[in-house]
Design a protein around this motif. Structure first.
Motif: not given
Length: 260
Positions: A27-36, A86-98
């Motif tokens: 999961v990406s953060g703000a001002m970003s897409t999956g490409a990030t 079922e999956t694992a999730l990873y998020g960076i920055s505000s994507g982590g809050a999600l």
């Protein structure tokens, strides 16, 4: 993105899968897409079935108003179903809050990992976040997208000279195009403070990672996330900052996601 799934409210969510093994959604953060997060996916795809996606309102994904954080959780639920349930999730920055909200919502996860979710866990943090929310809302309501982007860049601590250079760069138009989603990330961050009560209800292991070269407040906030989750672990990556190098982060995530 070469695949799509449909979220509960009918929004099209575009995604890409690479690799084989247990499924992991990035999961990406703000001002970003999956490409990030695609470079990180490349480092994980040797051991995992990695899914990167464009969050709603960005890239190849659709959008449906009005926005609610719960809709983004439903987007993740649709991706998890597409991945086999079922999956694992990873998020960076505000994507982590999600990611943390998705875990607290009870989605079928194995594990959840976040990198430097920027909760303002310091004196005056809530007031600072409220002021940002007010100015951001005003800018977006008046369709001053450039000003909205600048507000966000100021919040991240970017120097005025660097912001001025960014405004003159070719990438500025792309940033303005997804500026409305800054309100989405702001909503995901809530009041800006570590949501300890919400995190206390997470029932899966949580890994919270920070870089040693990042500001002390950001490391403290990351540790607070780990401390609040019942099965939380805090990890520091040496010589890394908020722009973490994927080849440094990937082995830590791979080891965590491989545990059962």
């Amino acid at each position: 993105m070469d695949k799509q799934t449909i979220s509960r409210d009918g929004t099209r969510i575009a995604y890409r899968r690479t690799g084989q093994g247990p499924a992991v959604v990035l999961v990406s953060g703000a001002m970003s897409t999956g490409a990030t997060v695609a470079p990180l996916a490349a480092h994980l795809s040797g051991r995992f079935d990695v899914i990167v996606y464009d969050r709603r309102g960005r890239g190849d994904s659709g959008d449906t108003r009005p926005y609610e954080v719960a809709r983004e959780v439903e987007d993740l639920a649709a991706l998890i179903e597409a991945a086999g349930g079922e999956t694992a999730l990873y998020g960076i920055s505000s994507g982590g809050a999600l990611v943390l909200e998705a875990a607290a919502s009870g989605l079928p996860l194995r594990r959840a990992a976040v990198y430097e979710t920027p909760f303002a866990d310091y004196g005056g943090g809530a007031e600072e976040r409220a002021e940002y929310t007010g100015h951001l809302t005003e800018a977006l309501e008046q369709d001053r997208r450039g000003d909205a982007v600048e507000l966000f860049l100021r919040l991240t601590g970017l120097a005025p000279g660097m912001i001025a250079n960014a405004r003159r760069s070719p990438m500025w138009a792309d940033m303005e195009a997804i500026a409305p989603t800054l309100a989405y990330d702001d909503a995901v961050m809530g009041d800006g403070l570590v949501p300890r009560d919400r995190l206390a209800g997470i029932t899966v292991p949580v890994l919270a990672v920070a870089g040693s070269a990042s500001p002390e407040w950001l490391r403290r906030a990351t540790k607070s996330v780990a401390d609040a989750a019942p099965e939380g672990t805090y990890h520091v990556l040496e010589d890394q900052n908020h722009m973490v190098e994927p080849q440094v982060l990937a082995p830590v995530l791979a080891e965590f996601f491989s545990r059962y």
